[in-house]
Write a protein that holds these residues in place. Structure first.
Motif, mmCIF file in Angstrom:
data_model
loop_
_atom_site.group_PDB
_atom_site.id
_atom_site.type_symbol
_atom_site.label_atom_id
_atom_site.label_comp_id
_atom_site.label_asym_id
_atom_site.label_seq_id
_atom_site.Cartn_x
_atom_site.Cartn_y
_atom_site.Cartn_z
ATOM 1 N N LEU A 1 1.133 -1.687 -0.133
ATOM 2 C CA LEU A 1 0.204 0.289 0.053
ATOM 3 C C LEU A 1 0.225 1.541 -0.079
ATOM 4 C CD1 LEU A 1 -2.918 -1.187 2.964
ATOM 5 C CD2 LEU A 1 -3.457 -0.385 0.173
ATOM 6 N N ILE A 2 2.031 0.945 0.711
ATOM 7 C CA ILE A 2 2.550 2.164 0.994
ATOM 8 C C ILE A 2 3.566 2.915 -0.492
ATOM 9 C CG2 ILE A 2 4.782 3.746 1.560
ATOM 10 C CD1 ILE A 2 4.578 1.904 4.260
ATOM 11 N N LEU A 3 4.043 1.559 -1.278
ATOM 12 C CA LEU A 3 4.656 1.943 -2.146
ATOM 13 C C LEU A 3 3.750 2.020 -3.758
ATOM 14 C CD1 LEU A 3 7.205 -1.334 -2.120
ATOM 15 C CD2 LEU A 3 7.774 0.855 -2.141
ATOM 16 N N SER A 4 2.535 1.902 -2.880
ATOM 17 C CA SER A 4 2.014 2.108 -4.380
ATOM 18 C C SER A 4 1.328 3.897 -3.521
ATOM 19 C CB SER A 4 0.342 1.406 -3.954
ATOM 20 O OG SER A 4 0.093 1.599 -3.439
ATOM 21 N N LEU A 5 1.145 4.926 -3.063
ATOM 22 C CA LEU A 5 1.578 5.693 -2.925
ATOM 23 C C LEU A 5 2.542 6.734 -3.451
ATOM 24 C CD1 LEU A 5 -1.560 5.222 0.184
ATOM 25 C CD2 LEU A 5 -1.875 5.987 -2.160
ATOM 26 N N GLN A 6 3.612 6.309 -3.160
ATOM 27 C CA GLN A 6 4.480 6.610 -3.248
ATOM 28 C C GLN A 6 4.953 7.213 -5.028
ATOM 29 O OE1 GLN A 6 7.579 4.503 -1.287
ATOM 30 N NE2 GLN A 6 7.873 5.315 0.280
#
Length: 207
Positions: free
Chosen positions: A182-187
């Protein structure tokens, strides 16, 4: 035993019993027997069983968040601090006295009541979300932080239930992997982030 010590003995005994057996299943007589205090002592400190449950949950919320914050503070980078949240849960899941989330249990058992018990349990979840929001400040765009924090708390709640069901070893690790996705998808991709930075610099030069 001094007055404050007796009060704390009641709270600690009740915490163990409520964690293992639930709230409604444990009566005051059992708490009195196992804490070794007189009935008058218990009811002088906690006039009702709900008063005792509220104190148990308040102390549990404070100690858990303090322990989690201490572990997170020992990490250097933002990603390491997020990982530490899941490491803390993994240690909890694999501890000898693990029996699930007392706050989720309280919400389940007292869901039909608008009481101090449900308020404390709800506030605990909100405080955990806020704690995680602060950890996300340097990781994802600001508009995404609140939603992502809610999603991470849901992952932690799900991992806790998986651990209760017996998956002590993998639950926290798999929840962390999902959180990282989830974090990587938003970076922003590095190239896109660099391009945006250059564009911003050029705009400043021409303005």
């Amino acid at each position: 035993m001094q007055k404050n010590a007796k009060r704390q003995s009641i709270v600690e005994t009740a915490t163990q019993l409520f964690a293992q057996h639930g709230y409604h299943a444990v009566g005051t007589d059992r708490i009195i027997d196992e804490s070794g205090v007189a009935k008058m002592t218990l009811f002088r400190n906690f006039p009702t069983k709900n008063d005792l449950i509220s104190e148990v949950l308040s102390q549990r919320a404070q100690s858990a968040l303090s322990s989690l914050a201490s572990m997170v503070a020992s990490k250097r980078t933002a990603l390491e601090r997020i990982e530490a949240v899941f490491e803390w849960h993994e240690q909890w899941f694999t501890s000898r006295d693990f029996s699930g989330c007392m706050f989720t249990g309280a919400l389940a058992e007292f869901q039909s009541e608008s009481s101090e018990i449900t308020r404390i349990a709800t506030v605990q979840k909100a405080n955990l979300r806020l704690f995680i929001q602060n950890l996300l400040l340097d990781l994802v765009p600001a508009p995404s932080i609140a939603l992502l924090a809610r999603q991470i708390v849901m992952l932690l709640d799900g991992a806790t239930m998986s651990a209760v069901a017996g998956d002590h070893e993998n639950a926290a690790h798999e929840a962390h992997a999902a959180a990282m996705s989830l974090i990587l998808s938003l970076q922003a991709p590095p190239a896109a982030a660099a391009k945006a930075s250059r564009a911003s610099s050029e705009q400043k030069k021409t303005s």
